[in-house]
Design a protein around this motif. Structure first.
Motif, PDB file in Angstrom:
ATOM      1  N   LYS A   1      18.180 119.329   9.713  1.00  9.05           N
ATOM      2  CA  LYS A   1      18.320 119.729   8.313  1.00  9.05           C
ATOM      3  C   LYS A   1      18.041 121.219   8.166  1.00  9.05           C
ATOM      4  O   LYS A   1      17.003 121.707   8.587  1.00  9.05           O
ATOM      5  CB  LYS A   1      17.367 118.926   7.427  1.00  9.05           C
ATOM      6  CG  LYS A   1      17.479 119.266   5.945  1.00  9.05           C
ATOM      7  CD  LYS A   1      16.506 118.443   5.111  1.00  9.05           C
ATOM      8  CE  LYS A   1      16.547 118.872   3.650  1.00  9.05           C
ATOM      9  NZ  LYS A   1      15.587 118.102   2.817  1.00  9.05           N
ATOM     10  N   ILE A   2      18.987 121.941   7.572  1.00 13.48           N
ATOM     11  CA  ILE A   2      18.859 123.373   7.349  1.00 13.48           C
ATOM     12  C   ILE A   2      18.680 123.611   5.849  1.00 13.48           C
ATOM     13  O   ILE A   2      19.479 123.131   5.049  1.00 13.48           O
ATOM     14  CB  ILE A   2      20.105 124.131   7.853  1.00 13.48           C
ATOM     15  CG1 ILE A   2      20.451 123.730   9.295  1.00 13.48           C
ATOM     16  CG2 ILE A   2      19.880 125.637   7.745  1.00 13.48           C
ATOM     17  CD1 ILE A   2      19.386 124.047  10.298  1.00 13.48           C
ATOM     18  N   PRO A   3      17.637 124.339   5.439  1.00 12.27           N
ATOM     19  CA  PRO A   3      17.387 124.533   4.004  1.00 12.27           C
ATOM     20  C   PRO A   3      18.404 125.469   3.356  1.00 12.27           C
ATOM     21  O   PRO A   3      19.058 126.269   4.030  1.00 12.27           O
ATOM     22  CB  PRO A   3      15.985 125.138   3.980  1.00 12.27           C
ATOM     23  CG  PRO A   3      15.847 125.828   5.304  1.00 12.27           C
ATOM     24  CD  PRO A   3      16.615 124.981   6.282  1.00 12.27           C
ATOM     25  N   GLN A   4      18.533 125.344   2.052  1.00  9.58           N
ATOM     26  CA  GLN A   4      19.445 126.209   1.309  1.00  9.58           C
ATOM     27  C   GLN A   4      19.022 127.667   1.404  1.00  9.58           C
ATOM     28  O   GLN A   4      17.889 127.979   1.756  1.00  9.58           O
ATOM     29  CB  GLN A   4      19.506 125.787  -0.149  1.00  9.58           C
ATOM     30  CG  GLN A   4      18.221 125.996  -0.921  1.00  9.58           C
ATOM     31  CD  GLN A   4      18.357 125.577  -2.366  1.00  9.58           C
ATOM     32  OE1 GLN A   4      19.126 124.674  -2.708  1.00  9.58           O
ATOM     33  NE2 GLN A   4      17.606 126.224  -3.239  1.00  9.58           N
TER      34      GLN A   4
ATOM     35  N   ASN B   1      24.124 115.547  -2.182  1.00  2.88           N
ATOM     36  CA  ASN B   1      24.456 116.937  -2.505  1.00  2.88           C
ATOM     37  C   ASN B   1      25.909 117.246  -2.214  1.00  2.88           C
ATOM     38  O   ASN B   1      26.533 116.612  -1.360  1.00  2.88           O
ATOM     39  CB  ASN B   1      23.596 117.905  -1.681  1.00  2.88           C
ATOM     40  CG  ASN B   1      22.166 117.950  -2.162  1.00  2.88           C
ATOM     41  OD1 ASN B   1      21.882 117.586  -3.296  1.00  2.88           O
ATOM     42  ND2 ASN B   1      21.260 118.384  -1.300  1.00  2.88           N
TER      43      ASN B   1
ATOM     44  N   SER C   1      20.030 129.789   3.557  1.00  2.00           N
ATOM     45  CA  SER C   1      19.819 130.154   4.962  1.00  2.00           C
ATOM     46  C   SER C   1      21.107 130.669   5.582  1.00  2.00           C
ATOM     47  O   SER C   1      22.214 130.343   5.137  1.00  2.00           O
ATOM     48  CB  SER C   1      19.322 128.948   5.774  1.00  2.00           C
ATOM     49  OG  SER C   1      18.057 128.530   5.351  1.00  2.00           O
TER      50      SER C   1
ATOM     51  N   ASN D   1      23.157 125.441  -0.210  1.00  2.00           N
ATOM     52  CA  ASN D   1      22.362 124.242  -0.507  1.00  2.00           C
ATOM     53  C   ASN D   1      21.960 123.584   0.809  1.00  2.00           C
ATOM     54  O   ASN D   1      22.394 124.004   1.878  1.00  2.00           O
ATOM     55  CB  ASN D   1      23.116 123.266  -1.420  1.00  2.00           C
ATOM     56  CG  ASN D   1      24.510 122.971  -0.901  1.00  2.00           C
ATOM     57  OD1 ASN D   1      24.816 123.227   0.260  1.00  2.00           O
ATOM     58  ND2 ASN D   1      25.368 122.434  -1.749  1.00  2.00           N
ATOM     59  N   ASN D   2      21.120 122.563   0.734  1.00  2.00           N
ATOM     60  CA  ASN D   2      20.625 121.907   1.947  1.00  2.00           C
ATOM     61  C   ASN D   2      21.777 121.252   2.711  1.00  2.00           C
ATOM     62  O   ASN D   2      22.629 120.591   2.125  1.00  2.00           O
ATOM     63  CB  ASN D   2      19.578 120.849   1.582  1.00  2.00           C
ATOM     64  CG  ASN D   2      18.352 121.463   0.932  1.00  2.00           C
ATOM     65  OD1 ASN D   2      17.934 122.556   1.295  1.00  2.00           O
ATOM     66  ND2 ASN D   2      17.778 120.771  -0.041  1.00  2.00           N
ATOM     67  N   THR D   3      21.774 121.434   4.025  1.00  2.02           N
ATOM     68  CA  THR D   3      22.886 120.974   4.865  1.00  2.02           C
ATOM     69  C   THR D   3      22.331 120.403   6.168  1.00  2.02           C
ATOM     70  O   THR D   3      21.241 120.784   6.612  1.00  2.02           O
ATOM     71  CB  THR D   3      23.843 122.139   5.182  1.00  2.02           C
ATOM     72  OG1 THR D   3      24.239 122.775   3.962  1.00  2.02           O
ATOM     73  CG2 THR D   3      25.086 121.660   5.903  1.00  2.02           C
TER      74      THR D   3
ATOM     75  N   CYS E   1      26.862 117.814   4.402  1.00  2.00           N
ATOM     76  CA  CYS E   1      25.833 117.947   3.373  1.00  2.00           C
ATOM     77  C   CYS E   1      25.032 116.658   3.288  1.00  2.00           C
ATOM     78  O   CYS E   1      25.418 115.623   3.839  1.00  2.00           O
ATOM     79  CB  CYS E   1      26.472 118.266   2.023  1.00  2.00           C
ATOM     80  SG  CYS E   1      27.627 117.012   1.469  1.00  2.00           S
ATOM     81  N   LEU E   2      23.910 116.731   2.590  1.00  2.45           N
ATOM     82  CA  LEU E   2      23.124 115.529   2.361  1.00  2.45           C
ATOM     83  C   LEU E   2      23.900 114.585   1.459  1.00  2.45           C
ATOM     84  O   LEU E   2      24.762 115.003   0.683  1.00  2.45           O
ATOM     85  CB  LEU E   2      21.780 115.884   1.721  1.00  2.45           C
ATOM     86  CG  LEU E   2      20.890 116.838   2.533  1.00  2.45           C
ATOM     87  CD1 LEU E   2      19.588 117.089   1.794  1.00  2.45           C
ATOM     88  CD2 LEU E   2      20.609 116.284   3.910  1.00  2.45           C
TER      89      LEU E   2
ATOM     90  N   GLN F   1      15.959 131.800   6.518  1.00  5.01           N
ATOM     91  CA  GLN F   1      16.049 131.655   5.076  1.00  5.01           C
ATOM     92  C   GLN F   1      15.960 133.034   4.442  1.00  5.01           C
ATOM     93  O   GLN F   1      15.017 133.787   4.703  1.00  5.01           O
ATOM     94  CB  GLN F   1      14.947 130.730   4.555  1.00  5.01           C
ATOM     95  CG  GLN F   1      15.258 130.136   3.191  1.00  5.01           C
ATOM     96  CD  GLN F   1      14.429 128.889   2.917  1.00  5.01           C
ATOM     97  OE1 GLN F   1      13.457 128.607   3.615  1.00  5.01           O
ATOM     98  NE2 GLN F   1      14.818 128.133   1.894  1.00  5.01           N
TER      99      GLN F   1
END
Length: 261
Positions: free
Chosen positions: A46-49, A69, A51, A34-36, A65-66, A100
């Motif tokens: 921010k690193i997308p899910q 999330n 990935s 998930n987004n982290t 995490c965000l 990704q």
């Protein structure tokens, strides 16, 4: 390659902060489901899910995490030996640059297998771990190269068909035909087949077969299911048809392939 510690399918509540222990010469590979947010050299990124991300040994390893999330992912703290890092770079892999993935579940499976080998006590566990790590590296390299080969100007059809291809490799056991998929994407069968071959340099049917055979190879090596069950789990209703396609792709029957490993 030395695996110092790892975590598979780790989950944390929202608002957590994870700091990995620092050790001289130790790198971190982390799979993000998930987004982290990573803190890199004092900056939040921010690193997308879906990935994969590598921290180099000299970087402080911290992520969170965000706020809305939870965290889910896998990680490995490892050290390169001899010329392994040169191989890492030769594959086009880089530190602190997210990739990704279309097949993150496969990388997660590899990490699960590495965890098993690390604590199994098997005679050849170190060799198996080495192969799994470079299988991960090769998969990431293929993803990078696949992106670089995409058309410079991607139309809507490309994005739609990329989604279909991801579906093929993440769910090879599902029943998919040219009729059903072309209907799903609202394209004529001829246009669907033409564009699929144009974008991915392989026909839809061949890609589907490739995904199923690769999935079958994994099940043959890592499970005790009998071959007829594996055929069914790979989307084949006919065991003989499965065996023929498997032999065309690998040069051996499923039983012979399992015995080899």
């Amino acid at each position: 390659m030395i695996i110092n510690s790892l975590g598979y399918n780790c989950c944390q509540d929202s608002g957590f902060s994870l700091n990995f222990p620092l050790k001289r010469g130790e790198n971190l590979m982390i799979l993000l489901k998930n987004n982290t947010i990573f803190n890199i050299n004092g900056n939040d990124v921010k690193i997308p899910q879906d990935s994969v991300f590598f921290f180099k040994k000299s970087t402080e390893k911290c992520c969170r995490c965000l706020s809305d999330n939870s965290f889910s992912g896998d990680w490995i703290l490892f050290e390169f030996e001899n010329n392994e890092e040169e191989t890492f770079f030769s594959l086009g892999l880089k530190y602190e640059q997210p990739v990704q993935m279309d097949n993150l579940c496969f990388l997660s499976f590899c990490i699960k297998s590495i965890a098993y080998e690390k604590y199994s006590g098997n005679i050849n566990s170190q060799s198996s771990i080495q192969h799994y790590m470079f299988l991960i590296f090769n998969s990431i390299s293929e993803q990078i190269n696949k992106k670089s080969l995409r058309p410079v100007k991607c139309d809507n059809y490309f994005e739609i068909l990329s989604h279909i291809r991801n579906k093929i490799y993440s769910h090879p056991y599902e029943q998919m035909t040219i009729d059903s998929i072309s209907h799903e994407v609202r394209m004529s069968k001829s246009n669907f087949q033409h564009l699929y071959k144009k974008y991915f340099n392989v026909t839809f049917i061949q890609d589907l077969i490739n995904s199923r055979i690769e999935y079958a190879k994994m099940l043959l090596i890592h499970t005790n299911f009998n071959v007829s069950d594996i055929a069914f789990q790979c989307g084949y209703n006919n065991y003989i048809h499965f065996t023929k396609q498997f032999k065309i792709k690998t040069g051996m029957t499923p039983v012979e392939y399992r015995k080899m490993f």
